[in-house]
Design an enzyme around this catalytic site. Structure first.
Site, mmCIF file in Angstrom:
data_model
loop_
_atom_site.group_PDB
_atom_site.id
_atom_site.type_symbol
_atom_site.label_atom_id
_atom_site.label_comp_id
_atom_site.label_asym_id
_atom_site.label_seq_id
_atom_site.Cartn_x
_atom_site.Cartn_y
_atom_site.Cartn_z
ATOM 1 C CB SER A 1 -0.880 -0.010 1.236
ATOM 2 O OG SER A 1 -1.613 1.172 1.272
ATOM 3 N N GLY A 2 0.602 2.127 -0.911
ATOM 4 C CA GLY A 2 1.388 3.365 -0.982
ATOM 5 C C GLY A 2 2.618 3.250 -1.865
ATOM 6 C CG ASN B 1 -1.570 5.743 -0.591
ATOM 7 O OD1 ASN B 1 -1.579 6.960 -0.786
ATOM 8 N ND2 ASN B 1 -1.760 4.861 -1.556
ATOM 9 C CB SER C 1 -4.803 3.815 1.021
ATOM 10 O OG SER C 1 -4.681 2.428 0.978
ATOM 11 C CB SER C 2 -7.016 1.430 -3.761
ATOM 12 O OG SER C 2 -6.114 2.216 -4.507
ATOM 13 C CD GLU D 1 -3.160 -3.580 3.563
ATOM 14 O OE1 GLU D 1 -3.907 -4.063 4.422
ATOM 15 O OE2 GLU D 1 -3.489 -2.635 2.821
HETATM 16 N N1 ADP Z 1 4.976 7.908 -10.072
HETATM 17 C C1 ADP Z 1 4.708 8.687 -9.053
HETATM 18 N N2 ADP Z 1 5.109 9.966 -9.076
HETATM 19 C C2 ADP Z 1 4.858 10.782 -8.054
HETATM 20 N N3 ADP Z 1 4.215 10.406 -6.961
HETATM 21 C C3 ADP Z 1 3.786 9.144 -6.847
HETATM 22 C C4 ADP Z 1 4.017 8.216 -7.909
HETATM 23 N N4 ADP Z 1 3.502 7.042 -7.531
HETATM 24 C C5 ADP Z 1 2.949 7.229 -6.294
HETATM 25 N N5 ADP Z 1 3.130 8.488 -5.911
HETATM 26 C C6 ADP Z 1 2.706 9.062 -4.634
HETATM 27 O O1 ADP Z 1 2.446 8.014 -3.779
HETATM 28 C C7 ADP Z 1 1.108 8.039 -3.340
HETATM 29 C C8 ADP Z 1 0.592 6.646 -3.212
HETATM 30 O O2 ADP Z 1 0.463 6.070 -4.441
HETATM 31 P P1 ADP Z 1 -0.690 5.057 -4.804
HETATM 32 O O3 ADP Z 1 -0.579 4.777 -6.220
HETATM 33 O O4 ADP Z 1 -1.977 5.537 -4.312
HETATM 34 O O5 ADP Z 1 -0.242 3.809 -3.958
HETATM 35 P P2 ADP Z 1 -0.951 2.404 -3.909
HETATM 36 O O6 ADP Z 1 -2.052 2.416 -4.898
HETATM 37 O O7 ADP Z 1 0.142 1.449 -4.292
HETATM 38 O O8 ADP Z 1 -1.360 2.226 -2.578
HETATM 39 C C9 ADP Z 1 0.384 8.835 -4.343
HETATM 40 O O9 ADP Z 1 -0.715 9.481 -3.797
HETATM 41 C C10 ADP Z 1 1.423 9.830 -4.823
HETATM 42 O O10 ADP Z 1 1.463 10.922 -3.937
HETATM 43 MG MG MG Z 2 -3.930 2.175 -4.626
#
Ligand code: ADP
Ligand code: MG
Length: 1046
Positions: free
Chosen positions: A129-130, A179, A182-183, A408
């Site tokens: 996550s994150g 996060n 977070s989804s 997780e």
């Molecule tokens: N490629 C990226 N460039 C900039 N920030 C990113 C990138 N990937 C993730 N982030 C940052 O990390 C946070 C968490 O990413 P997210 O995709 O929601 O994580 P996950 O879905 O794996 O839990 C995002 O809200 C963003 O702020």
């Molecule tokens: Mg996500």
């Protein structure tokens, strides 16, 4: 910019140039930025080397690295300027190795593979996550939205695909410790493409929404975004209508984590985005009203509080919330109130309603809130799917995006973590099947020599969880459904009993001394493939049961809210049958997902989180090392290094690349494998670059394939040109043949015509020739039908020829063209005519002097022609008036004869009558006499009256003997003279004297009078040379040479 357009934009040369620059740049920068594909890592088995490379790149803001075609992405936690549309353009149509690794490159390659091979694909995005999974999936979606072909309709679909994200995120994402966005559900999204690559539709599957978040949030976490967005951003009217206050603190369900406000989240603007998005995905006015009514009712529900009445049963503390709840759900307040404080119990024959304790009432309230929210979320997904549905499902290919919660591990892990980690075990199993296992099995099946890569097969853990009857899920369900007093602890006992000896399962009781210290009594620990996770068994049964007391459901069915009606249909499973437990539902939905993915070609994005603090620039080695391990990256790398990057069935490979070899193009008749062998040999593949399997070719390095693919792309253009040229040629040839046909026809007609003409001509000629021959044969017959024409021809011919060959002068008159017999007479007449004509012409052209000359010549001719031998010689030389001019004569002599009118003078040689001595003299003819002069003396004068005649010989000499009448002895006798101009002189004399027979031509000897009575002789004879001498007989002998012999 579409794929096609870019190809046009950049020429091949430019592309090569760019590739070279990039490759060189990446080589020289290797020390600083690490390598861009782990496959090129020397120490590919070393986790440390792996980590070093990842770190090196991370610190250079290079967050992407490949393992072959797998993309590793490290969350930068900051905005990088690498996702612009311009950046996307550079990645369109470019092979992996050509540009720095990028999520766009992966997306583009998936797309191109799909387009060229017409298969379905999925991109599995996994990570903690994150770690950036959701961001990655959004980047991919955005890339397709920008780079795929577009039309107005497609743009519509594209917009819907794009906006479905913020809607789902609003309802399914929340801020967590890990996060901010977070989804809280698993998401699998199909993007459907038509055969031209246009995105034509989509479909979303959601998995296991974390409903518990609706009613409870850990410290520092929030509820789902939508609640805050509504409260913060909702329009005044809307809030009033929903009975809400613009204050998150007011709502129990929003404040449990104690952080309703998060700096990174702007709920107000997100609200606007969501409102707009909802209208794009076809949410009508009433849909949104009902939807927000539900969200508001959940908030109201959360604010309902209970207190114990006198009997200790729960009763409502505040009526205000119940009012709004009743209003929004369209259910009478009493009914609602009753259902929250009572539960129905089935007694033997009848249903009894029993009051709930305060605790139970709170539980029932939360259960209702979770159920309402959870089912509404599912409805939302269904609604979005309707709007994304592709009307025409024929000929489409699919790229699936799986953004699912990663592994997780929290301090306290509960049922949700159990499900999530189980999901990750299943995905790992799929990965193993699709990649590791299938890879090795394939090599075996294909008979390729291959060193097996040791990998941990997590099937054992999957079995531990899901095996029928013995698996944790079965045990959990059993405990849930079991009559009697089942608790979380009885479940734990049961697990200890059943699976106690399993190497991946430990509990406090089962553990050895050392391990036991790390476990609580109510814990069980699973040794997941990714690491150990300790679960607290408390709440497992409840969460799995997810029981909404039956009467709660029934009440919901009465709702006037259309969405609630939809979510609680009357056809709920009948009362006898227990509803499926949460974990069983999840298990079957995962099985469904596995099936969906199993038919597609996998691509992987592994997201790594560099630190727990969401901080940019921090790379926590321990954390990353842990993720590298449980993401299976090292195993993946080992397989990649040992194996072959690319394999294809011979037929497919040959079909695609056959234009690259003259032997296989355009058609290969033999076995596909043989064709491929010839093809790759032609391409110059080295022995260690590929292997020939039973049905497939295996290519070890991507670069080999890329080179081939590039060659193919170049060749394709050439081929297209060639085909075009062929077609054009074919058409031109057709035209040409038509023209040629026409030309031949015309030619034939023309030739026929000419032949007919020729024949006619020949016939005509034959007739002519025949007539000619006939005429020829009958030429001497009298003129008739047979020979008239011929004779006419002969006549005409003769006349024409004659005309061209007429003699030019009279002298040549004997050259007259001899006539054909029939023209003899005509010729004769013509000749005469012509000669007369010539003569006339000649005569007319003659002057007086010339006439006089000629008359003299005629006279000469009369006298000598045919008589004297040297006469012909004289014909040509013209006669002069005189051979001695007056002034050349002696004046004295001239004076004596002048009165006689001098006519002619000529030098002569006089031979003495006695002795024949030669003496030069001048002979002058006057009107009256001939005088022989010797200077001033007149030696002899001969009056013409006394001139008897002149004798000459018939030979060639020039002697003349002048006979005179001589009565007087004293008078001199005849003269013997020699004169070079004999004929001229004698002609003149004859003309002056005008006496017939004056000249006598004699033969042999001439007698002459020396003096009267005394005679002399001159003998003429021919000899070899001209001689004059006195012969012994006293005669003067004159020898002359014959003119004929001269
Ligand atoms: N490629 C990226 N460039 C900039 N920030 C990113 C990138 N990937 C993730 N982030 C940052 O990390 C946070 C968490 O990413 P997210 O995709 O929601 O994580 P996950 O879905 O794996 O839990 C995002 O809200 C963003 O702020
Ligand atoms: Mg996500």
């Amino acid at each position: 910019m579409t794929h096609v357009a870019l190809e046009v934009k950049e020429s091949l040369e430019e592309r090569c140039d760019r590739i070279l620059r990039n490759m060189e740049a990446s080589l020289t920068a290797r020390d600083r930025v690490g390598i861009q594909d782990f496959v090129l890592l020397d120490a590919y088995t070393s986790e440390t080397a792996f980590l070093d490379n990842l770190r090196k790149r991370f610190h250079e803001n290079l967050i992407y690295t490949y393992i072959g075609t797998l993309l590793v992405s490290v969350n930068p936690y900051k905005e990088l300027d690498i996702y612009s549309e311009k950046q996307m353009d550079t990645y369109v149509g470019v092979n992996f190795f050509e540009l720095p690794p990028h999520i766009h490159a992966l997306a583009d390659n998936v797309f191109r593979t799909m387009m060229s091979e017409f298969g379905d694909h999925f991109i599995l995005i996994s990570g903690e996550s994150g770690a950036g999974k959701t961001e990655a999936s959004k980047k991919i979606l955005h890339f397709y939205a920008v780079s795929c072909p577009s039309t107005k309709i497609l743009d519509n679909v594209r917009d819907r695909l794009l906006v479905s994200n913020p809607v789902l995120e609003a309802f399914g994402n929340a801020q967590t410790l890990k996060n901010d966005n977070s989804s809280r559900f698993g998401k699998y999204m199909d993007i459907q493409f038509d055969h031209q690559g246009g995105a034509v539709g989509g479909h979303i599957l959601s998995y296991l929404l974390e409903k518990s978040r609706v009613v409870h949030q850990n410290h520092g976490e929030r509820n789902f975004h939508i609640f805050y967005q509504l409260v913060e951003g909702g329009e005044e009217d809307l809030l009033r209508w929903l009975g809400l206050e613009r204050n998150c603190q007011h709502y129990n369900y929003l404040v449990q984590g104690n952080c309703a406000k998060v700096s990174s989240i702007n709920d107000k603007s997100d609200w606007k985005t969501v409102r707009k998005a909802l209208s794009v995905v076809d949410f009508g006015e009433s849909d949104t009203e009902y939807l927000f009514g539900i969200i508001a009712s959940v908030l109201h529900l959360g604010n309902i509080e209970f207190e114990a009445d006198a009997r200790g049963y729960a009763s409502l503390r505040n009526g205000q919330e119940m009012h709004w709840l009743s209003e929004l759900l369209g259910i009478p307040a009493e009914v609602l109130q009753h259902v929250l404080t009572h539960r129905k119990i089935e007694a033997k024959t009848e249903e009894v309603s029993s009051p709930l304790s305060v605790d139970h009432a709170v539980y029932a309230r939360d259960a209702l809130a979770k159920a309402v929210y959870g089912r509404t979320f599912n409805w939302l997904v269904g609604k979005i799917n309707q709007s994304l549905a592709n009307a025409d499902s024929s000929r489409m290919n699919v790229i699936g995006l799986l953004d699912i919660y990663g592994f997780e591990v929290f301090n306290i892990n509960s049922f949700e973590q159990f499900c999530i980690n189980y999901c990750n075990e299943k995905l790992q199993q799929l990965f193993i099947q699709l990649t590791l296992k299938s890879e090795q099995e394939e090599y075996e099946a294909e008979g390729i020599e291959w060193e097996p890569v040791p990998y941990f097969n997590n099937k054992i853990i999957c079995d531990l969880v899901e095996e029928k009857h013995r698996g944790i899920i079965s045990l959990l369900d059993e405990e849930c459904l079991r009559p009697g007093e089942a608790t979380d602890l009885t479940l734990l006992e049961k697990m200890e009993e059943t699976i106690g000896g399993h190497p991946h399962f430990v509990t406090h009781k089962l553990a050895d001394q050392k391990t036991r210290k790390t476990l609580q009594r109510g814990d069980f620990r699973l040794l997941h493939y990714a690491g150990e996770v300790t679960y607290c068994v408390v709440g497992f049964l409840d969460k799995n049961n997810d029981l909404l007391y039956r009467n709660g459901k029934e009440v919901m069915q009465q709702s006037k809210n259309a969405i609630i009606q939809h979510c609680f249909p009357p056809s709920e499973p009948d009362r006898k049958k227990r509803p499926e437990t949460v974990v069983t539902q999840f298990k079957s939905s995962l099985a469904g997902l596995t099936q969906i993915l199993g038919t597609k070609e996998p691509w992987y994005v592994r997201c790594v989180k560099p630190n727990e603090a969401k901080e940019p620039g921090r790379f926590d080695d321990v954390l990353v090392r842990h993720q590298v391990k449980y993401l299976g990256l090292m195993e993946h790398l080992r397989v990649r290094r040992a194996g072959f990057a690319y394999r294809r069935k011979y037929e497919i490979f040959l079909q695609r690349y056959k234009p690259l070899c003259p032997d296989t193009w355009p058609n290969w008749k033999g076995a596909a494998a043989e064709g491929v062998r010839i093809l790759v040999e032609h391409l110059g593949y080295k022995a260690d670059e590929y292997e020939m399997g039973r049905t497939k070719i295996f290519i070890r390095h991507p670069r080999t394939l890329f080179a081939t693919e590039d060659a193919f792309q170049v060749c394709k253009h050439k081929l297209a040109t060639r085909l075009q040229a062929k077609y054009k040629g074919y058409r031109v040839k057709g035209d040409y043949q038509k023209q040629k046909g026409a030309a031949t026809k015309i030619e034939n007609c023309w030739r026929g015509l000419m032949a007919r003409k020729e024949r006619e001509k020949r016939e005509w000629a034959l007739g002519i020739i025949k007539r000619f021959i006939k005429g020829f044969m009958a030429r001497s017959e009298p003129t008739g039908a047979d020979n008239r024409e011929y004779l006419a021809y002969v006549r005409q011919n003769y006349l024409t020829r004659l005309k061209q060959n007429l003699p030019q002068t009279l002298v040549r008159s004997d050259s007259w063209l001899s006539p054909p017999p029939i023209m003899k007479e005509a010729s004769r007449l013509l000749k005469r005519l012509f000669l007369r004509h010539l003569a006339r012409k000649y005569v007319r052209g003659i002057s007086e002097e010339r006439k006089a000359q000629l008359l003299l010549k005629v006279r000469t001719s009369c006298m000598f022609k045919g008589k004297k031998e040297n006469y012909p010689l004289s014909v040509r030389s013209p006669f002069l008036d005189t051979r001695i001019d007056i002034q050349d004569m002696n004046m004295k002599a001239l004076q004596m004869i002048q009165h006689e009118n001098v006519k002619y003078g000529v030098p002569v040689v006089k031979y003495d009558r006695n002795g024949f001595r030669p003496r030069p003299r001048q002979l002058v003819f006057t009107r009256d006499a001939a005088h022989l002069l010797d200077e001033a003396k007149i030696k002899q004068t001969i009056r013409y009256g006394s001139l008897k005649g002149v004798s000459v010989s018939d030979l060639s000499d020039n002697f003349l003997i002048v006979h005179v009448t001589c009565g007087d002895i004293k008078r001199k006798g005849d003269l013997v003279l020699q004169c070079d101009f004999l004929f001229e002189a004698l002609t003149k004399l004859s003309a002056i004297v005008d006496k017939r027979d004056l000249i006598r031509v004699v033969r042999g000897s001439v007698r002459f009078d020396i003096q009267p009575g005394r005679e002399g002789f001159v003998d003429f004879r021919s000899g070899h040379e001209a001689l004059v001498y006195r012969a012994k007989n006293g005669h003067l002998t004159v020898e002359s040479t014959s003119t004929e012999s001269r």
